[in-house]
Write an enzyme that holds these catalytic residues in place. Structure first.
Site, PDB file in Angstrom:
ATOM      1  N   TYR A 194     -59.561   2.420 -33.399  1.00  0.00           N
ATOM      2  CA  TYR A 194     -58.198   2.945 -33.275  1.00  0.00           C
ATOM      3  C   TYR A 194     -57.662   3.129 -34.691  1.00  0.00           C
ATOM      4  N   GLN A 198     -55.049   4.272 -36.845  1.00  0.00           N
ATOM      5  CA  GLN A 198     -53.633   4.640 -36.991  1.00  0.00           C
ATOM      6  C   GLN A 198     -53.107   4.271 -38.356  1.00  0.00           C
ATOM      7  N   GLY A 214     -60.007  -1.921 -37.173  1.00  0.00           N
ATOM      8  CA  GLY A 214     -61.128  -2.811 -36.894  1.00  0.00           C
ATOM      9  C   GLY A 214     -62.316  -2.006 -36.370  1.00  0.00           C
ATOM     10  N   GLY A 268     -56.592 -36.209 -42.854  1.00  0.00           N
ATOM     11  CA  GLY A 268     -57.598 -35.627 -43.742  1.00  0.00           C
ATOM     12  C   GLY A 268     -58.697 -34.910 -42.984  1.00  0.00           C
ATOM     13  N   GLU A 323     -50.932  -5.328 -34.757  1.00  0.00           N
ATOM     14  CA  GLU A 323     -50.251  -4.865 -33.543  1.00  0.00           C
ATOM     15  C   GLU A 323     -48.741  -4.904 -33.714  1.00  0.00           C
TER      16      GLU A 323
HETATM   17  C1  LIG Z   1     -58.670 -18.017 -29.778  1.00  0.00           C
HETATM   18  C2  LIG Z   1     -58.795 -17.645 -31.264  1.00  0.00           C
HETATM   19  C3  LIG Z   1     -57.708 -16.688 -31.638  1.00  0.00           C
HETATM   20  C4  LIG Z   1     -58.131 -15.276 -31.370  1.00  0.00           C
HETATM   21  C5  LIG Z   1     -57.008 -14.311 -31.548  1.00  0.00           C
HETATM   22  C6  LIG Z   1     -57.545 -12.901 -31.677  1.00  0.00           C
HETATM   23  C7  LIG Z   1     -57.541 -12.220 -30.339  1.00  0.00           C
HETATM   24  C8  LIG Z   1     -58.154 -10.833 -30.461  1.00  0.00           C
HETATM   25  C9  LIG Z   1     -57.446  -9.887 -29.610  1.00  0.00           C
HETATM   26  C10 LIG Z   1     -56.301  -9.302 -30.401  1.00  0.00           C
HETATM   27  C11 LIG Z   1     -56.358  -7.825 -30.314  1.00  0.00           C
HETATM   28  C12 LIG Z   1     -56.857  -7.021 -31.288  1.00  0.00           C
HETATM   29  C13 LIG Z   1     -57.167  -7.416 -32.664  1.00  0.00           C
HETATM   30  C14 LIG Z   1     -56.225  -6.779 -33.641  1.00  0.00           C
HETATM   31  C15 LIG Z   1     -55.889  -5.323 -33.344  1.00  0.00           C
HETATM   32  C16 LIG Z   1     -54.795  -4.825 -34.216  1.00  0.00           C
HETATM   33  C17 LIG Z   1     -54.645  -3.331 -34.025  1.00  0.00           C
HETATM   34  C18 LIG Z   1     -53.476  -2.785 -34.752  1.00  0.00           C
HETATM   35  O1  LIG Z   1     -52.848  -3.404 -35.551  1.00  0.00           O
HETATM   36  S1  LIG Z   1     -53.138  -1.178 -34.252  1.00  0.00           S
HETATM   37  C19 LIG Z   1     -51.754  -0.705 -35.221  1.00  0.00           C
HETATM   38  C20 LIG Z   1     -50.513  -1.466 -34.838  1.00  0.00           C
HETATM   39  N1  LIG Z   1     -49.401  -0.859 -35.459  1.00  0.00           N
HETATM   40  C21 LIG Z   1     -48.155  -1.078 -35.046  1.00  0.00           C
HETATM   41  O2  LIG Z   1     -47.875  -1.889 -34.181  1.00  0.00           O
HETATM   42  C22 LIG Z   1     -47.093  -0.241 -35.704  1.00  0.00           C
HETATM   43  C23 LIG Z   1     -45.703  -0.796 -35.455  1.00  0.00           C
HETATM   44  N2  LIG Z   1     -44.749   0.287 -35.508  1.00  0.00           N
HETATM   45  C24 LIG Z   1     -44.306   0.906 -34.343  1.00  0.00           C
HETATM   46  O3  LIG Z   1     -44.664   0.585 -33.232  1.00  0.00           O
HETATM   47  C25 LIG Z   1     -43.289   1.998 -34.509  1.00  0.00           C
HETATM   48  O4  LIG Z   1     -43.394   2.547 -35.815  1.00  0.00           O
HETATM   49  C26 LIG Z   1     -41.829   1.480 -34.305  1.00  0.00           C
HETATM   50  C27 LIG Z   1     -41.640   1.153 -32.859  1.00  0.00           C
HETATM   51  C28 LIG Z   1     -41.552   0.276 -35.176  1.00  0.00           C
HETATM   52  C29 LIG Z   1     -40.844   2.576 -34.718  1.00  0.00           C
HETATM   53  O5  LIG Z   1     -41.241   3.739 -34.061  1.00  0.00           O
HETATM   54  P1  LIG Z   1     -40.371   5.079 -34.207  1.00  0.00           P
HETATM   55  O6  LIG Z   1     -41.133   6.165 -33.594  1.00  0.00           O
HETATM   56  O7  LIG Z   1     -39.896   5.218 -35.607  1.00  0.00           O
HETATM   57  O8  LIG Z   1     -39.208   4.775 -33.174  1.00  0.00           O
HETATM   58  P2  LIG Z   1     -37.728   4.251 -33.327  1.00  0.00           P
HETATM   59  O9  LIG Z   1     -37.660   2.863 -33.848  1.00  0.00           O
HETATM   60  O10 LIG Z   1     -36.913   5.316 -33.979  1.00  0.00           O
HETATM   61  O11 LIG Z   1     -37.397   4.191 -31.751  1.00  0.00           O
HETATM   62  C30 LIG Z   1     -37.254   5.405 -31.032  1.00  0.00           C
HETATM   63  C31 LIG Z   1     -37.181   5.045 -29.564  1.00  0.00           C
HETATM   64  O12 LIG Z   1     -38.470   4.706 -29.080  1.00  0.00           O
HETATM   65  C32 LIG Z   1     -38.449   3.437 -28.438  1.00  0.00           C
HETATM   66  N3  LIG Z   1     -39.762   2.837 -28.621  1.00  0.00           N
HETATM   67  C33 LIG Z   1     -40.356   2.513 -29.790  1.00  0.00           C
HETATM   68  N4  LIG Z   1     -41.581   1.998 -29.557  1.00  0.00           N
HETATM   69  C34 LIG Z   1     -41.760   2.024 -28.203  1.00  0.00           C
HETATM   70  C35 LIG Z   1     -42.811   1.608 -27.340  1.00  0.00           C
HETATM   71  N5  LIG Z   1     -43.947   1.072 -27.827  1.00  0.00           N
HETATM   72  N6  LIG Z   1     -42.662   1.779 -26.008  1.00  0.00           N
HETATM   73  C36 LIG Z   1     -41.502   2.311 -25.516  1.00  0.00           C
HETATM   74  N7  LIG Z   1     -40.432   2.710 -26.265  1.00  0.00           N
HETATM   75  C37 LIG Z   1     -40.588   2.568 -27.607  1.00  0.00           C
HETATM   76  C38 LIG Z   1     -37.344   2.692 -29.156  1.00  0.00           C
HETATM   77  O13 LIG Z   1     -36.880   1.607 -28.363  1.00  0.00           O
HETATM   78  C39 LIG Z   1     -36.311   3.797 -29.303  1.00  0.00           C
HETATM   79  O14 LIG Z   1     -35.714   4.001 -28.054  1.00  0.00           O
HETATM   80  P3  LIG Z   1     -34.199   4.604 -27.997  1.00  0.00           P
HETATM   81  O15 LIG Z   1     -33.867   4.575 -26.540  1.00  0.00           O
HETATM   82  O16 LIG Z   1     -34.327   5.988 -28.571  1.00  0.00           O
HETATM   83  O17 LIG Z   1     -33.353   3.688 -28.834  1.00  0.00           O
HETATM   84  C1  LIG Z   2     -56.616  -8.268 -39.150  1.00  0.00           C
HETATM   85  C2  LIG Z   2     -55.953  -6.916 -39.008  1.00  0.00           C
HETATM   86  C3  LIG Z   2     -56.467  -5.998 -38.102  1.00  0.00           C
HETATM   87  C4  LIG Z   2     -55.883  -4.731 -37.981  1.00  0.00           C
HETATM   88  N1  LIG Z   2     -56.447  -3.806 -37.129  1.00  0.00           N
HETATM   89  C5  LIG Z   2     -55.909  -2.554 -37.068  1.00  0.00           C
HETATM   90  C6  LIG Z   2     -56.517  -1.551 -36.237  1.00  0.00           C
HETATM   91  O1  LIG Z   2     -57.524  -1.791 -35.573  1.00  0.00           O
HETATM   92  N2  LIG Z   2     -55.971  -0.303 -36.224  1.00  0.00           N
HETATM   93  C7  LIG Z   2     -54.847   0.011 -36.960  1.00  0.00           C
HETATM   94  O2  LIG Z   2     -54.397   1.159 -36.902  1.00  0.00           O
HETATM   95  N3  LIG Z   2     -54.235  -0.943 -37.752  1.00  0.00           N
HETATM   96  C8  LIG Z   2     -54.753  -2.192 -37.818  1.00  0.00           C
HETATM   97  N4  LIG Z   2     -54.151  -3.145 -38.608  1.00  0.00           N
HETATM   98  C9  LIG Z   2     -52.974  -2.777 -39.420  1.00  0.00           C
HETATM   99  C10 LIG Z   2     -51.721  -3.455 -38.844  1.00  0.00           C
HETATM  100  O3  LIG Z   2     -51.391  -2.878 -37.625  1.00  0.00           O
HETATM  101  C11 LIG Z   2     -50.595  -3.301 -39.866  1.00  0.00           C
HETATM  102  O4  LIG Z   2     -50.931  -4.020 -41.021  1.00  0.00           O
HETATM  103  C12 LIG Z   2     -49.292  -3.842 -39.253  1.00  0.00           C
HETATM  104  O5  LIG Z   2     -48.817  -2.941 -38.294  1.00  0.00           O
HETATM  105  C13 LIG Z   2     -48.212  -4.106 -40.309  1.00  0.00           C
HETATM  106  O6  LIG Z   2     -47.912  -2.900 -40.982  1.00  0.00           O
HETATM  107  P1  LIG Z   2     -47.920  -2.892 -42.592  1.00  0.00           P
HETATM  108  O7  LIG Z   2     -49.187  -3.432 -43.059  1.00  0.00           O
HETATM  109  O8  LIG Z   2     -47.496  -1.522 -42.991  1.00  0.00           O
HETATM  110  O9  LIG Z   2     -46.756  -3.924 -42.966  1.00  0.00           O
HETATM  111  P2  LIG Z   2     -45.383  -3.576 -43.719  1.00  0.00           P
HETATM  112  O10 LIG Z   2     -44.472  -2.910 -42.753  1.00  0.00           O
HETATM  113  O11 LIG Z   2     -45.680  -2.918 -44.996  1.00  0.00           O
HETATM  114  O12 LIG Z   2     -44.849  -5.081 -43.933  1.00  0.00           O
HETATM  115  C14 LIG Z   2     -44.519  -5.573 -45.229  1.00  0.00           C
HETATM  116  C15 LIG Z   2     -43.164  -6.261 -45.118  1.00  0.00           C
HETATM  117  O13 LIG Z   2     -42.176  -5.249 -44.885  1.00  0.00           O
HETATM  118  C16 LIG Z   2     -41.297  -5.677 -43.842  1.00  0.00           C
HETATM  119  N5  LIG Z   2     -40.699  -4.491 -43.181  1.00  0.00           N
HETATM  120  C17 LIG Z   2     -41.324  -3.323 -42.912  1.00  0.00           C
HETATM  121  N6  LIG Z   2     -40.478  -2.467 -42.309  1.00  0.00           N
HETATM  122  C18 LIG Z   2     -39.280  -3.112 -42.196  1.00  0.00           C
HETATM  123  C19 LIG Z   2     -38.007  -2.766 -41.662  1.00  0.00           C
HETATM  124  N7  LIG Z   2     -37.759  -1.566 -41.096  1.00  0.00           N
HETATM  125  N8  LIG Z   2     -37.022  -3.686 -41.705  1.00  0.00           N
HETATM  126  C20 LIG Z   2     -37.249  -4.915 -42.259  1.00  0.00           C
HETATM  127  N9  LIG Z   2     -38.443  -5.300 -42.792  1.00  0.00           N
HETATM  128  C21 LIG Z   2     -39.437  -4.402 -42.750  1.00  0.00           C
HETATM  129  C22 LIG Z   2     -42.199  -6.452 -42.914  1.00  0.00           C
HETATM  130  O14 LIG Z   2     -41.426  -7.336 -42.074  1.00  0.00           O
HETATM  131  C23 LIG Z   2     -43.088  -7.218 -43.908  1.00  0.00           C
HETATM  132  O15 LIG Z   2     -42.400  -8.420 -44.293  1.00  0.00           O
HETATM  133  C24 LIG Z   2     -54.727  -4.412 -38.754  1.00  0.00           C
HETATM  134  C25 LIG Z   2     -54.189  -5.357 -39.647  1.00  0.00           C
HETATM  135  C26 LIG Z   2     -54.790  -6.607 -39.771  1.00  0.00           C
HETATM  136  C27 LIG Z   2     -54.199  -7.614 -40.729  1.00  0.00           C
END
Ligand SMILES: CCCCCCCCCC/C=C\CCCCCC(=O)SCCNC(=O)CCNC(=O)[C@H](O)C(C)(C)COP(=O)(O)OP(=O)(O)OC[C@H]1O[C@@H](n2cnc3c(N)ncnc32)[C@H](O)[C@@H]1OP(=O)(O)O
Ligand SMILES: Cc1cc2nc3c(=O)[nH]c(=O)nc-3n(C[C@H](O)[C@H](O)[C@H](O)COP(=O)(O)OP(=O)(O)OC[C@H]3O[C@@H](n4cnc5c(N)ncnc54)[C@H](O)[C@@H]3O)c2cc1C
Length: 560
Positions: A31, A33, A73, A297, A320
């Site tokens: 994935y 992104q 990942g 420890g 996430e």
């Molecule tokens: C036992 C040992 C431990 C083991 C643990 C490990 C377990 C392993 C399993 C774990 C799983 C996987 C491993 C790791 C995988 C990681 C993969 C990733 O990281 S993938 C990338 C993840 N990235 C993010 O999450 C990015 C975060 N940012 C966002 O989601 C968006 O940018 C935002 C929501 C912060 C902002 O989006 P934007 O488009 O700018 O929207 P607005 O804030 O302006 O909102 C507009 C409007 O949309 C609504 N909204 C936003 N998001 C959603 C949504 N997801 N669903 C529905 N609606 C949504 C928001 O509320 C606003 O609504 P309004 O009505 O207009 O106000």
């Molecule tokens: C182990 C691992 C696995 C991952 N796997 C994937 C994957 O499979 N696919 C994928 O696409 N991504 C993946 N990611 C990326 C991950 O989803 C991003 O790192 C995560 O979404 C955080 O975004 P960033 O790194 O831009 O943090 P940033 O947003 O740059 O965070 C830096 C600081 O800025 C602050 N900040 C940012 N925006 C705001 C705001 N609007 N207001 C206040 N504070 C703010 C945050 O709170 C934080 O303290 C992975 C990351 C890790 C560590």
């Protein structure tokens, strides 16, 4: 995440084509992104997907260094394909972020395809198992893909290059993240219960101080400080399990509604998955570290299983969705809900309590004795009043700002706390609902009721400032809650080991000499030490080169 992305954003035809290949591991997907320059801000992603009507293709390109995909990942070495999120450009217009299936490597020899540069981004936090994950970097140099590899369930581009937005909320683009966030809440409970199992079992066998006239020393599990640090974590493991079960139900229900184009609970799903992911992962990461400290420890040894668990777990606070960014999403929804209270629109779902604004803004907690805190109605109302009053206070302060957006950013630290209060109310509510159900097993219900009260009263005690500042409690009532908490710890103590045995983890899965089911820790610790490669030689490597000359030189000097 490759599979749920195609399921959620691909057409039926695209699902039929790609999912069987992924299920059979004929292709391996990731994935893609996040980029070097953007992760939280998805709308800021820079990778482009420009439609070429001459060839009916999209040209995928990384225009800047910061547009390099970074972190996905499986991307670095394993994946042959990716769902790539890029800015869709057609007829000269940028339509924002969309998903595209892009092949990265040859299915013949796994070499990167022309125009694709990719690799691993390097070592991560500690020596943890997450280093077995090839989080990768990926750049495109004008890579062409067929138009039908744009995921087209939510929007389409016609053969002529016309952009068509389906009649579905554009936020469905984020559906994969919602799905993973709800699964991460269940993972929090698993990780936390492993750490707590280790710490409780070890605390039961560890004896330190307190022996009278040569008798046995005291089990550290009997110290009130150990109990006050450990039992809230035990209660949290159960709390996160139950709220995770409920969240899975909510997610399934929302998904079924989406099938019939009912988008009424999309916001609730977003708020709950985002908020519960943030609160449970932060609490779990802190708790695993606390469990290490609770083991003294020996907790710092890799053979305790805790350092590895911590190293693997802590990125959950970031991936996430960064927890602060997600909680601010919850805060936005809370502010929107508060603003609608005067319109007569009744809040629903987990926001429904806000509809009782008249009552909750002036209610007085009726607790008079410590035992009163065992009444779930008093707990429920105290948490509702705290959450609502914090949200209303924020809304009033934002309302005084000249500009709503400016006010929101100015007040974002307070909004964060209001969002946490709302999410903790959900966790408490779902725990109370759970223990109201019929629960099989002799005495099990009573134990879960104890843990429910421990979770609620510990949370209240830890955030007492909120309850006092909002007038939801008096200092006396806060003190009575703490008094009741101490009594509850005494009730949990006799069953603490049974409550972690109930997680039913094998010694193998637990991976900890401290958490062994048989409690035979000291022989196991001693045996484990000799497995250290350093002990393969009695005289350490380097003695003759470094230690001996030093020792000899010092000896000569001492004889002068
Ligand atoms: C036992 C040992 C431990 C083991 C643990 C490990 C377990 C392993 C399993 C774990 C799983 C996987 C491993 C790791 C995988 C990681 C993969 C990733 O990281 S993938 C990338 C993840 N990235 C993010 O999450 C990015 C975060 N940012 C966002 O989601 C968006 O940018 C935002 C929501 C912060 C902002 O989006 P934007 O488009 O700018 O929207 P607005 O804030 O302006 O909102 C507009 C409007 O949309 C609504 N909204 C936003 N998001 C959603 C949504 N997801 N669903 C529905 N609606 C949504 C928001 O509320 C606003 O609504 P309004 O009505 O207009 O106000
Ligand atoms: C182990 C691992 C696995 C991952 N796997 C994937 C994957 O499979 N696919 C994928 O696409 N991504 C993946 N990611 C990326 C991950 O989803 C991003 O790192 C995560 O979404 C955080 O975004 P960033 O790194 O831009 O943090 P940033 O947003 O740059 O965070 C830096 C600081 O800025 C602050 N900040 C940012 N925006 C705001 C705001 N609007 N207001 C206040 N504070 C703010 C945050 O709170 C934080 O303290 C992975 C990351 C890790 C560590």
């Amino acid at each position: 995440m490759f599979v749920p992305a195609i399921k959620g954003q691909g057409t039926e035809e695209q699902q039929k084509k790609w999912l069987p290949l992924a299920y059979k591991f004929q292709i391996i997907g990731c994935y893609a992104q996040t980029e070097l320059g953007h992760g939280s801000n998805v709308q800021g992603l820079e990778t482009t997907a420009t439609f070429d009507p001459m060839t009916d293709e999209f040209v995928i390109h990384s225009p800047t260094l910061t547009s390099s995909k970074w972190w996905p990942g499986g991307l670095g070495k394993a994946s042959t394909h990716a769902v790539v999120y890029a800015r869709l450009i057609t007829e000269g217009k940028d339509y924002g972020i969309h998903g595209f299936i892009v092949q990265l490597r040859s299915l013949e020899d796994h070499s990167p395809l022309p125009g694709v540069t990719l690799g691993d981004i390097g070592g991560k936090f500690g020596s943890g198992a997450y280093n077995s994950m090839d989080n990768g970097v990926l750049r495109f140099d004008h890579v062409r893909i067929p138009r039908d590899q744009m995921l087209m369930r939510l929007s389409q581009v016609t053969r002529e290059g016309k952009y068509v937005q389906s009649d579905v909320p554009k936020q469905l683009l984020y559906g994969t993240m919602v799905y993973v966030r709800q699964s991460i809440v269940a993972d929090a409970s698993k990780a936390l219960s492993r750490a707590v199992c280790i710490a409780v079992r070890y605390s039961a066998i560890r004896k330190q101080f307190g022996s009278q006239d040569g008798g046995p020393e005291t089990q550290v599990l009997n110290y009130r400080t150990q109990q006050s640090r450990l039992f809230p974590l035990l209660a949290s493991a159960y709390a996160f399990r139950f709220v995770g079960d409920w969240l899975n139900w909510l997610y399934t229900d929302v998904t079924q509604k989406l099938e019939v184009k009912d988008y009424s609970t999309l916001q609730e799903a977003h708020a709950c998955t985002a908020g519960l992911k943030a609160v449970t992962t932060s609490a779990t990461a802190d708790a695993i570290e606390e469990c290490r400290k609770l083991c003294g420890g020996h907790g710092y040894l890799n053979s305790s299983g805790l350092p590895e668990l911590f190293a693997v777990y802590v990125p959950a606070c970031t991936y996430e969705g960064d927890n602060v960014v997600l909680l601010l999403q919850v805060a936005r929804i809370l502010m929107k809900t508060v603003s609608q209270l005067t319109s007569g629109k009744q809040p629903v779902g987990t926001m429904a309590y806000m509809g009782k604004v008249q009552h909750l803004m002036q209610s007085k907690c009726a607790v008079k004795t410590a035992e009163d805190w065992l009444n779930p109605a008093f707990i429920q109302e105290a948490f509702e009043a705290r959450a609502l009053r914090m949200a209303v206070n924020c809304a009033q302060n934002i309302g005084q700002a000249s500009n709503q957006e400016e006010g929101f950013y100015e007040r974002s630290p307070d909004l964060l706390e209001a969002a946490v209060a709302h999410i903790q109310l959900i966790i408490v509510t779902k725990f109370i609902e759970k223990v109201h159900q019929d629960i099989p097993g002799h005495g099990v219900k009573e134990q879960l009721q104890n843990l429910c009260n421990v979770y609620a009263l510990y949370t209240l005690h830890k955030h007492l400032g909120d309850f006092l500042a909002t007038g939801s409690l008096t200092p006396k009532q806060g003190a009575l809650a703490n008094e009741q908490l101490g009594k509850l710890y005494a009730q949990v103590r006799p069953n603490a080991v049974a409550l972690v045995d109930a997680f039913n983890y094998t010694d193998h899965y637990l991976g900890s000499v401290l958490g062994r089911y048989d409690g035979n820790v000291y022989p196991a610790l001693y045996e484990e030490a000799w497995k250290d490669p350093l002990n393969e030689t009695v005289v350490p490597e380097g003695y003759h080169e470094y230690l001996r000359p030093l020792l000899k030189q010092q000896l000569k000097l001492s004889r002068l």
